[in-house]
Write a protein that holds these residues in place. Structure first.
Motif, mmCIF file in Angstrom:
data_model
loop_
_atom_site.group_PDB
_atom_site.id
_atom_site.type_symbol
_atom_site.label_atom_id
_atom_site.label_comp_id
_atom_site.label_asym_id
_atom_site.label_seq_id
_atom_site.Cartn_x
_atom_site.Cartn_y
_atom_site.Cartn_z
ATOM 1 N N VAL A 59 0.866 -1.150 0.083
ATOM 2 C CA VAL A 59 0.068 0.200 -0.025
ATOM 3 C C VAL A 59 0.909 1.100 0.101
ATOM 4 N N ASN A 60 0.232 2.427 -0.218
ATOM 5 C CA ASN A 60 0.952 3.931 0.132
ATOM 6 C C ASN A 60 0.729 4.208 1.557
ATOM 7 N N GLY A 61 1.645 4.573 2.039
ATOM 8 C CA GLY A 61 1.407 5.001 3.537
ATOM 9 C C GLY A 61 2.554 5.216 4.249
ATOM 10 N N THR A 62 2.651 4.860 5.624
ATOM 11 C CA THR A 62 3.991 5.176 6.257
ATOM 12 C C THR A 62 4.081 3.845 7.164
ATOM 13 N N VAL A 63 5.770 3.651 7.401
ATOM 14 C CA VAL A 63 6.004 2.663 8.437
ATOM 15 C C VAL A 63 5.720 2.997 9.594
ATOM 16 N N VAL A 76 0.548 1.932 8.054
ATOM 17 C CA VAL A 76 -0.674 2.593 8.143
ATOM 18 C C VAL A 76 -0.821 3.012 6.661
ATOM 19 N N ASP A 77 -1.828 2.936 6.040
ATOM 20 C CA ASP A 77 -2.070 3.202 4.596
ATOM 21 C C ASP A 77 -2.389 4.726 4.586
ATOM 22 N N ASP A 78 -2.681 5.250 3.344
ATOM 23 C CA ASP A 78 -3.097 6.645 3.222
ATOM 24 C C ASP A 78 -4.770 6.654 3.457
ATOM 25 N N ARG A 79 -5.437 5.650 3.599
ATOM 26 C CA ARG A 79 -6.790 5.724 4.120
ATOM 27 C C ARG A 79 -7.147 5.446 5.560
ATOM 28 N N GLY A 80 -5.903 5.371 6.102
ATOM 29 C CA GLY A 80 -5.858 5.135 7.718
ATOM 30 C C GLY A 80 -5.807 3.717 8.064
ATOM 31 N N LEU A 81 -6.149 2.764 7.288
ATOM 32 C CA LEU A 81 -6.051 1.323 7.701
ATOM 33 C C LEU A 81 -4.754 0.899 8.192
ATOM 34 N N GLU A 82 -4.585 0.200 9.228
ATOM 35 C CA GLU A 82 -3.456 -0.614 9.636
ATOM 36 C C GLU A 82 -3.292 -1.955 9.403
ATOM 37 N N TRP A 83 -1.936 -2.270 8.922
ATOM 38 C CA TRP A 83 -1.574 -3.415 8.257
ATOM 39 C C TRP A 83 -0.449 -4.202 8.969
ATOM 40 N N LYS A 104 12.750 2.431 7.657
ATOM 41 C CA LYS A 104 12.624 2.932 9.051
ATOM 42 C C LYS A 104 11.156 3.632 9.597
ATOM 43 N N GLU A 105 11.041 3.491 10.921
ATOM 44 C CA GLU A 105 9.720 3.833 11.439
ATOM 45 C C GLU A 105 9.682 5.209 10.903
ATOM 46 N N GLY A 106 8.354 5.643 10.509
ATOM 47 C CA GLY A 106 8.038 6.909 9.997
ATOM 48 C C GLY A 106 8.373 7.282 8.538
ATOM 49 N N ASP A 107 8.968 6.226 7.727
ATOM 50 C CA ASP A 107 9.325 6.552 6.619
ATOM 51 C C ASP A 107 8.044 6.696 5.915
ATOM 52 N N LYS A 108 7.695 7.334 4.662
ATOM 53 C CA LYS A 108 6.736 7.402 3.843
ATOM 54 C C LYS A 108 7.113 6.259 2.537
ATOM 55 N N ILE A 109 6.140 5.463 2.302
ATOM 56 C CA ILE A 109 6.222 4.521 1.241
ATOM 57 C C ILE A 109 5.243 4.465 0.278
ATOM 58 N N THR A 110 5.479 3.791 -0.840
ATOM 59 C CA THR A 110 4.510 3.523 -1.803
ATOM 60 C C THR A 110 4.294 2.357 -2.045
ATOM 61 N N ALA A 111 3.468 1.766 -2.459
ATOM 62 C CA ALA A 111 3.205 0.280 -2.931
ATOM 63 C C ALA A 111 4.385 -0.213 -4.031
#
Length: 161
Positions: A59-63, A76-83, A104-111
């Protein structure tokens, strides 16, 4: 064993879709050989029997969290869902051996972002079940469809409702 970090580019990204984090066979969560996960008490999701030891973001989101031994990552994805991505069963006992985390924690990531690599050969040699467990911990999340069977990494396989 570990190679240069390589992300996978996803063409035509669709925010309603979740993409396979590893190449392999997607199975029902009830088939996972860990009662804590297969019961669904920790969340809904799937198991994936991996063909290779690379785990990419689905997903797109944050570590949000990385377990100290590197065998589990929370997103946590951009919709707010936790995975949660949990690599193997009882892999915490490896104490980090065979895992290389690329974020690392806090990194923005993309699918498609390479999150971590894991040594399948080592895990198999130690008799560890390599199934990757992928769940959402949000009780209200609705999986409209799930595509089971063999998938390449970064293929759309869950449609969210």
């Amino acid at each position: 064993m570990f190679f240069k970090k390589k992300d996978i580019a996803i063409k035509d990204y669709d925010a309603r879709m979740v993409y396979t984090p590893v190449s392999g066979e997607v199975i029902a969560l009830s088939e996972v050989k860990d009662q804590a996960f297969s019961s669904g008490k920790l969340g809904q999701g799937v198991g994936i029997i991996p063909r290779e030891g690379k785990c990419h973001s689905p997903v797109n989101g944050t570590v949000q969290m990385i377990f100290p031994t590197g065998h589990a990552i929370g997103l946590v994805d951009d919709r707010g869902l936790e995975w949660i991505l949990h690599i193997g069963i009882d892999t915490v006992n490896l104490q980090g051996e065979g895992f290389r985390v690329h974020v690392k924690e806090g990194d923005k990531i993309t699918a498609g972002t390479l999150l971590l690599e894991f040594d399948l050969k080592l895990m198999r040699a130690k008799g560890i079940d390599t199934t990757v467990i992928f769940i959402t911990t949000n009780p209200g999340a609705v999986f409209e469809t799930v595509s089971y069977g063999m998938h390449e990494c970064a293929a759309p396989f869950i449609r969210l409702g």
